[in-house]
Design a protein around this motif. Structure first.
Motif, PDB file in Angstrom:
ATOM      1  N   UNK A  46       0.813  -1.226   0.000  1.00  0.00           N
ATOM      2  CA  UNK A  46       0.000   0.000   0.000  1.00  0.00           C
ATOM      3  C   UNK A  46       0.844   1.274   0.000  1.00  0.00           C
ATOM      4  N   UNK A  47       2.008   1.243   0.673  1.00  0.00           N
ATOM      5  CA  UNK A  47       2.861   2.432   0.709  1.00  0.00           C
ATOM      6  C   UNK A  47       3.405   2.745  -0.681  1.00  0.00           C
ATOM      7  N   UNK A  48       3.806   1.732  -1.425  1.00  0.00           N
ATOM      8  CA  UNK A  48       4.283   1.957  -2.791  1.00  0.00           C
ATOM      9  C   UNK A  48       3.161   2.475  -3.684  1.00  0.00           C
ATOM     10  N   UNK A  49       1.966   1.916  -3.518  1.00  0.00           N
ATOM     11  CA  UNK A  49       0.826   2.393  -4.298  1.00  0.00           C
ATOM     12  C   UNK A  49       0.527   3.852  -3.977  1.00  0.00           C
ATOM     13  N   UNK A  50       0.509   4.193  -2.698  1.00  0.00           N
ATOM     14  CA  UNK A  50       0.292   5.582  -2.306  1.00  0.00           C
ATOM     15  C   UNK A  50       1.370   6.489  -2.882  1.00  0.00           C
ATOM     16  N   UNK A  51       2.613   6.023  -2.858  1.00  0.00           N
ATOM     17  CA  UNK A  51       3.720   6.817  -3.387  1.00  0.00           C
ATOM     18  C   UNK A  51       3.548   7.097  -4.868  1.00  0.00           C
ATOM     19  N   UNK A  52       3.148   6.096  -5.639  1.00  0.00           N
ATOM     20  CA  UNK A  52       2.959   6.283  -7.078  1.00  0.00           C
ATOM     21  C   UNK A  52       1.783   7.216  -7.366  1.00  0.00           C
ATOM     22  N   UNK A  53       0.714   7.091  -6.587  1.00  0.00           N
ATOM     23  CA  UNK A  53      -0.440   7.987  -6.764  1.00  0.00           C
ATOM     24  C   UNK A  53      -0.038   9.423  -6.458  1.00  0.00           C
ATOM     25  N   UNK A  54       0.668   9.629  -5.349  1.00  0.00           N
ATOM     26  CA  UNK A  54       1.122  10.971  -4.989  1.00  0.00           C
ATOM     27  C   UNK A  54       2.093  11.512  -6.026  1.00  0.00           C
TER      28      UNK A  54
ATOM     29  N   UNK B 144      10.668   7.711  -5.275  1.00  0.00           N
ATOM     30  CA  UNK B 144      10.270   9.016  -4.735  1.00  0.00           C
ATOM     31  C   UNK B 144       8.794   9.268  -5.038  1.00  0.00           C
ATOM     32  N   UNK B 145       8.099  10.023  -4.181  1.00  0.00           N
ATOM     33  CA  UNK B 145       8.609  10.667  -2.973  1.00  0.00           C
ATOM     34  C   UNK B 145       8.258   9.878  -1.713  1.00  0.00           C
ATOM     35  N   UNK B 146       9.147   9.006  -1.273  1.00  0.00           N
ATOM     36  CA  UNK B 146       8.941   8.282  -0.014  1.00  0.00           C
ATOM     37  C   UNK B 146      10.298   7.963   0.589  1.00  0.00           C
TER      38      UNK B 146
ATOM     39  N   UNK C 142      -0.503   1.735  14.727  1.00  0.00           N
ATOM     40  CA  UNK C 142      -0.327   2.551  13.534  1.00  0.00           C
ATOM     41  C   UNK C 142       1.100   2.973  13.260  1.00  0.00           C
ATOM     42  N   UNK C 143       2.057   2.465  14.047  1.00  0.00           N
ATOM     43  CA  UNK C 143       3.441   2.928  13.931  1.00  0.00           C
ATOM     44  C   UNK C 143       4.025   2.682  12.547  1.00  0.00           C
ATOM     45  N   UNK C 144       3.967   1.457  12.076  1.00  0.00           N
ATOM     46  CA  UNK C 144       4.594   1.127  10.786  1.00  0.00           C
ATOM     47  C   UNK C 144       3.894   1.843   9.639  1.00  0.00           C
ATOM     48  N   UNK C 145       2.560   1.916   9.699  1.00  0.00           N
ATOM     49  CA  UNK C 145       1.816   2.652   8.677  1.00  0.00           C
ATOM     50  C   UNK C 145       2.218   4.118   8.679  1.00  0.00           C
TER      51      UNK C 145
ATOM     52  N   UNK D  78       3.714   8.640   5.899  1.00  0.00           N
ATOM     53  CA  UNK D  78       3.653  10.071   6.191  1.00  0.00           C
ATOM     54  C   UNK D  78       4.359  10.935   5.152  1.00  0.00           C
ATOM     55  N   UNK D  79       5.465  10.461   4.579  1.00  0.00           N
ATOM     56  CA  UNK D  79       6.250  11.326   3.696  1.00  0.00           C
ATOM     57  C   UNK D  79       5.499  11.659   2.405  1.00  0.00           C
ATOM     58  N   UNK D  80       4.941  10.682   1.670  1.00  0.00           N
ATOM     59  CA  UNK D  80       4.159  11.066   0.482  1.00  0.00           C
ATOM     60  C   UNK D  80       2.945  11.920   0.835  1.00  0.00           C
ATOM     61  N   UNK D  81       2.351  11.725   2.028  1.00  0.00           N
ATOM     62  CA  UNK D  81       1.228  12.576   2.429  1.00  0.00           C
ATOM     63  C   UNK D  81       1.688  14.013   2.660  1.00  0.00           C
ATOM     64  N   UNK D  82       2.864  14.180   3.257  1.00  0.00           N
ATOM     65  CA  UNK D  82       3.423  15.530   3.408  1.00  0.00           C
ATOM     66  C   UNK D  82       3.646  16.189   2.047  1.00  0.00           C
TER      67      UNK D  82
END
Length: 383
Positions: A108-116, A162-164, A320-323, A328-332
């Motif tokens: 999910x983090x990679x997917x979020x990164x690509x969307x961002x 990037x950006x993560x 929620x630590x690992x999430x 957080x970085x792509x959300x920022x």
């Protein structure tokens, strides 16, 4: 983390094994570790939120992130030693648990990164050049594969989607999981061959920080030894307190951290770029090590019930630590192109950080369900 530490609570297992696990990690110590890992993640978020391409409302606090990540390495080694003492002694179960834990958040983090990444490129192409260099689709695809294999920090390289930015630490932590599983859980001469080939592929940069991660295993062993008598526990706590004060007092001077980062690095003598494998990591990791030991020894004086009304919220937030660490970085990165400018006040930056923390804690529940589904599927297939 390093990624952040693995789960601290046992899943379904025999009652005798459950009671043994509870004896080795009492409720007070378990909650302490939950607080520590979540606090480390928040320090990373705060450090990144203060970067000038996100906000000018806070003073530069990136150093907080730099000193928090080594603490994750120590905590990760501690928890791996704990879960493999009884629950995951079988190598297949161990590797299945680690894979489901990592991929349930990484994918999910990679997917979020690509969307961002796509949104930022469309919304503000100029800002995109601040966050990452121009990259062809084949190169981006190769980077994705490297992340899926956790092979991003080999021989002085630093591969990143990037950006993560926080993804870098998985290129260290997951190889340590693999090496621990090979050395501590597998049997037969083939494990030495496999470990030698894996180490040769990783290179000295990843191996340089391996003792820092492994020190978490030694921390667990030392703490368990100290718990065998009150005298040992008191002696260990006193020694940890003295060492912590001796380390923290001089390190309170900010300039000293800069000097630590510039200390001679053995990797330089080998002609290898050290990247994030610095002496600063060992210095801040040692501080975390001592403070964790002190906290664990003090927690032995506290008896808590799992039914304490405030214990459940603490666990829920800590889940929620690992999430939070990987999201957080792509959300920022989404905020400046959406607003058209970076955040200019401390209040707006604080509100943004709190919103990201709350969102990531909420997202951790479906991600935890994904982890459980992946674990069941892998267990049915391989175990």
């Amino acid at each position: 983390m390093t990624a952040p530490a693995p789960e601290t609570r046992a899943s379904s297992q025999p009652a005798s094994s459950t009671s043994a696990q509870e004896e080795r990690l009492p409720e007070a110590a378990s909650l302490l570790l939950d607080v520590i890992r979540f606090t480390l993640a928040v320090l990373v978020v705060v450090g990144h939120a203060s970067m000038p391409w996100f906000s000018t409302g806070w003073p530069p606090l990136l150093g907080w992130a730099d000193v928090a990540v080594p603490g994750f390495f120590v905590l990760s080694g501690f928890m791996i030693r704990y879960v493999t003492e009884d629950r995951e002694r079988d190598p297949r179960r161990y590797f299945i648990s680690r894979a489901s834990r990592m991929y349930s958040v990484l994918l999910p983090a990679l997917l979020l990164t690509l969307v961002c990444r796509s949104y930022i490129s469309w919304r503000n192409p100029v800002y995109a050049t601040v966050l990452w260099r121009a990259q062809s689709l084949p190169a981006l695809g190769a980077n994705l594969v490297a992340h899926l294999l956790f092979f991003t920090q080999f021989w002085g390289h630093a591969v990143l989607v990037s950006p993560n930015l926080p993804l870098w630490s998985l290129g260290y932590e997951v190889p340590y999981y693999v090496l621990f599983g090979l050395f501590a859980l597998c049997r037969g001469p083939w494990r030495w061959i496999a470990a030698a080939l894996y180490v040769a592929a990783l290179g000295p940069q990843v191996l340089f920080l391996a003792p820092l991660w492994w020190s978490g295993c030694w921390l667990y062993n030392l703490w368990q030894w100290s718990r065998q008598s009150r005298a040992r526990s008191a002696m260990t706590a006193a020694l940890a307190l003295v060492c912590s004060l001796a380390l923290l007092l001089p390190l309170a001077h900010p300039a000293l951290w800069t000097r630590l980062a510039l200390l001679p690095n053995p990797l330089t003598a080998l002609g290898q770029p050290h990247g994030r494998a610095t002496m600063l990591a060992y210095s801040s990791g040692l501080v975390s090590w001592m403070l964790m030991l002190l906290g664990l020894c003090l927690s032995d004086r506290i008896r808590l019930s799992k039914r304490a009304p405030w214990a459940r919220p603490v666990r829920r937030i800590a889940e929620g630590t690992f999430t939070l660490y990987l999201f957080h970085y792509p959300l920022l990165c989404l905020v400046p192109p959406t607003l058209g400018h970076v955040l200019r006040s401390g209040w707006s930056t604080t509100l943004l950080v709190l919103s990201i923390v709350a969102l990531c804690v909420a997202l951790s529940q479906p991600i935890d369900a994904l982890k459980n589904r992946m674990r069941r599927s892998l267990t049915a297939r391989f175990a």
